[in-house]
Design an enzyme around this catalytic site. Structure first.
Site, short mmCIF file in Angstrom:
data_model
loop_
_atom_site.label_atom_id
_atom_site.label_comp_id
_atom_site.label_asym_id
_atom_site.label_seq_id
_atom_site.Cartn_x
_atom_site.Cartn_y
_atom_site.Cartn_z
N HIS A 1 53.66 22.95 7.19
CA HIS A 1 53.54 22.47 8.75
C HIS A 1 52.41 22.53 9.40
O HIS A 1 51.88 23.83 9.36
CB HIS A 1 54.62 23.42 9.48
CG HIS A 1 54.95 22.98 10.82
ND1 HIS A 1 55.85 21.82 11.02
CD2 HIS A 1 54.43 23.39 12.06
CE1 HIS A 1 55.55 21.61 12.46
NE2 HIS A 1 54.79 22.74 12.86
N HIS B 1 31.73 -4.68 9.74
CA HIS B 1 31.18 -3.53 9.56
C HIS B 1 32.52 -2.40 9.74
O HIS B 1 32.79 -2.45 10.98
CB HIS B 1 30.18 -3.23 10.63
CG HIS B 1 29.13 -2.16 10.26
ND1 HIS B 1 27.71 -2.20 10.17
CD2 HIS B 1 29.52 -0.84 9.92
CE1 HIS B 1 27.20 -1.15 9.74
NE2 HIS B 1 28.15 -0.16 9.68
N ARG C 1 40.25 -18.09 27.05
CA ARG C 1 40.91 -19.12 27.56
C ARG C 1 41.54 -19.83 26.13
O ARG C 1 41.26 -19.50 25.24
CB ARG C 1 39.80 -19.99 28.05
CG ARG C 1 39.23 -19.49 29.26
CD ARG C 1 37.71 -20.14 29.65
NE ARG C 1 37.85 -21.73 30.02
CZ ARG C 1 38.06 -22.04 31.16
NH1 ARG C 1 37.93 -21.04 32.41
NH2 ARG C 1 38.06 -23.25 31.32
N ASN D 1 33.46 1.26 23.45
CA ASN D 1 33.73 -0.23 23.18
C ASN D 1 33.19 -1.02 24.17
O ASN D 1 33.31 -0.74 25.53
CB ASN D 1 35.33 -0.46 23.01
CG ASN D 1 35.63 -2.03 22.61
OD1 ASN D 1 35.10 -2.70 22.96
ND2 ASN D 1 36.46 -1.77 21.80
N HIS E 1 34.67 0.32 10.79
CA HIS E 1 34.89 1.08 11.87
C HIS E 1 36.31 1.43 12.16
O HIS E 1 37.30 0.68 11.60
CB HIS E 1 34.32 0.57 13.22
CG HIS E 1 34.90 -0.71 13.70
ND1 HIS E 1 34.79 -1.92 12.89
CD2 HIS E 1 35.66 -0.90 14.62
CE1 HIS E 1 35.71 -2.69 13.38
NE2 HIS E 1 36.14 -2.18 14.45
N ASN F 1 41.61 -0.84 12.21
CA ASN F 1 41.87 -2.09 11.67
C ASN F 1 41.09 -2.55 10.68
O ASN F 1 39.82 -2.66 10.94
CB ASN F 1 41.97 -3.32 12.71
CG ASN F 1 42.64 -2.75 14.13
OD1 ASN F 1 43.78 -2.00 13.80
ND2 ASN F 1 42.42 -3.40 15.10
N PHE G 1 62.16 -13.20 14.00
CA PHE G 1 63.15 -12.21 14.11
C PHE G 1 62.75 -10.93 14.39
O PHE G 1 63.43 -10.05 15.20
CB PHE G 1 63.84 -12.29 12.65
CG PHE G 1 65.00 -11.18 12.36
CD1 PHE G 1 66.49 -11.38 13.17
CD2 PHE G 1 64.78 -10.29 11.90
CE1 PHE G 1 67.28 -10.86 12.99
CE2 PHE G 1 65.81 -9.03 11.65
CZ PHE G 1 67.15 -9.51 12.37
N GLN H 1 39.02 3.15 15.71
CA GLN H 1 38.79 3.02 17.23
C GLN H 1 39.48 4.23 17.69
O GLN H 1 40.64 4.57 17.08
CB GLN H 1 39.41 1.85 17.85
CG GLN H 1 38.48 0.55 17.26
CD GLN H 1 39.27 -0.73 17.88
OE1 GLN H 1 39.24 -1.08 19.08
NE2 GLN H 1 39.49 -1.59 17.08
#
Lengths: 344, 344
Positions: free
Chosen positions: B238, B162, B23, B74, B164, B151, B316, B166
């Site tokens: 490769h 902490h 919200r 999660n 981590h 992240n 932009f 994902q």
């Protein structure tokens, strides 16, 4: 010198604007913001900017005070007006000089009033400045697309707090525009209708994502919004080119735009935001290829897209191009509709 | 319930994750961060998370302390494991249920040590957890692509401090991956070479954007970097699939990864960052179409992409898909190379 570089893996061009030469420590300090005395966008400081390109002023000389809207070249442009459009190869990559134009539209001489705070005649002046500069830059055949946008607030990328918008002319069609232009034409070829007209009619009939209708304009939260409280402002009747609007139409648009900005400001407590104008390129510049020129008057529909900057673009979004939006557009529309505004 | 929605104008799918129901006021407060006593990722708080999917622990029961790396679902997943893959129409749009998996890899039990601070054996454990979970989720034929990312820091989208990573499994190929997979295959069909191998060889020969070589790995600043101090970590030989790496190869990768993270931390003073692993999807899931399955072993090249979050994505960039980068990758490489590290 800035440079456009092509990534053959990601299939995109990037502007490397080395003129702005940012070293590691430059990212560790907050950019300076202007104050009433030293802000180059305020009255009396006209000589602190490059000479103006355009201004709306009742009378008086260029580059003096007494203007209502003022357009100047960006002092640190991402792209420069001089140079060579040819690309050259470099190993597996391509590169070209960073040709283009980068202008700043100073929306008001008042340091402390933002676009949402301006009166309807003042916002109409800003829209007239947009139209004037777009029509002028279209005369340069090297530019394939014009990007008119506004960053409001530091978190939306604006280090200068004095209210302004920007206009960048680029020598190639950016990816978002290319997709949109192609989709519109393909839809028109298949159905002889404008796809945006279909979307606008569906949204008005459905109603759950409509925030406000204003004469010929409607503001909606897009069905597949990438971000919370994202908004689009459409003309209801088919209209492909913002730059062809009359002064009377710009006055009506000023109302719809002010309404949208005031609702966002009220519900989200003056959040940082970006908006961008999507309008038809000159037909002979569409995607650079004659086969795309034909039907642009019929297949394209100009509009304004606005995103409040409430969430961070994180690893998932950046790495995939796939967005997670935690607020449904239907919920956002409820909050935005509830705001009571008294300016009209 | 979350929902995938298709935007026919922008030609993309968006995840509307209404379970997280944000919200307006939720965007006005800073998200809570864990402390040593209440952090659900710390030792002793294993019962505050959903039951673990995988863990590396010397001995002992699941969901107890004494683990080194722990993988959990999660608690607020963007996508859910149950549901129906079919799309349906809705006016001009398409919609499908938000099917997928969303896992969290807790990289260490220590609340105050980030991935860059971990020892090489500890980072190797994290990489083993990545490999294990990728191989397991590939068994579900509904998932077409796996996104493994990290992240670091609030401004990079991580409300929990902490350390981590994902892993999100999605039922369709995201746009960035689709472009990359298509480019690799088209290049291979034309030249019978891997385009990434060409890029890696060119960068090593050229040298100006190489930050560090480490056995079979090389870290470079990409020629067409969208962001300042962007980095890519490639295997030199490769190699199309991260999940096929041996433990010994993961140990070598741990060195290259720690080196990259420590250089970024040192030069930019522990900036927020995102990294993402790009690896081959199971061949029969590539873009969902048999004509794309053939040559993935030969045409694709796994790698890691890292972006420090130093600049804001402004109007932009968002409106055009066209990026302005104020720091040349050559300059960034100079700063990153200069760092003296003592861990190896």
């Amino acid at each position: 010198m800035s440079e456009l570089r092509w990534d053959p893996l990601k299939q995109h061009w990037v502007i490397i604007a080395t003129d702005r030469g940012r070293r590691p420590r430059d990212f560790q300090v907050e950019p300076e913001t202007g104050t009433l005395t030293n802000c180059p966008f305020c009255y009396g400081n006209e000589d602190k900017t490059p000479p103006e390109i355009f201004a709306i002023r009742p009378d008086g000389e260029p580059n003096q005070a007494n203007w209502r809207v003022r357009v100047i070249p960006n002092k640190f442009p991402a792209l420069r007006i001089e140079g060579d459009l040819r690309t050259r190869g470099y190993g597996p990559y391509d590169v070209m000089e960073g040709i283009g134009a980068h202008e700043v539209i100073i929306e008001t001489p008042d340091h402390d009033r933002q676009l949402a705070d301006l009166s309807l005649p003042e916002i109409t002046d800003v829209l007239i400045a947009y139209r004037t500069r777009i029509l002028d830059l279209r005369g340069d055949p090297r530019f394939r697309y014009l990007v008119l946008f506004k960053n409001h607030g530091k978190r939306a990328g604006s280090p200068i707090s004095h209210s302004h918008s920007q206009l960048i002319a680029v020598p190639l069609t950016p990816p978002v525009a290319a997709t949109e232009l192609r989709v519109c034409q393909e839809f028109y070829e298949a159905k002889e209708r404008c796809i945006f007209c279909d979307v606008v009619q569906f949204e008005i009939a459905e109603g759950t994502r409509v925030v406000r209708e204003f004469g010929n304009f409607v503001t909606v939260t897009p069905y597949a919004s990438c971000f919370p409280f994202e908004l689009r402002l459409y003309p209801k009747r088919h209209s492909y080119d913002f730059a062809l609007l009359s002064d009377a139409e710009l006055m009506e648009l000023a109302q719809a735009l002010k309404d949208m900005l005031c609702r966002v400001k009220s519900v989200l407590r003056d959040p940082p935001y970006n908006f961008i104008l999507h309008t038809a390129p000159p037909r002979q510049q569409r995607l650079g290829k004659p086969e795309y020129w034909g039907s642009i008057e019929y297949d394209y529909h100009w509009h304004i897209e606005l995103v409040p900057r409430l969430t961070q673009i994180a690893g998932f979004e950046w790495g995939t191009g796939f967005y997670i939006n935690p607020t449904s557009p239907e919920d956002a529309a409820v909050f935005l509709r509830e705001v009571e505004l008294d300016f009209v």
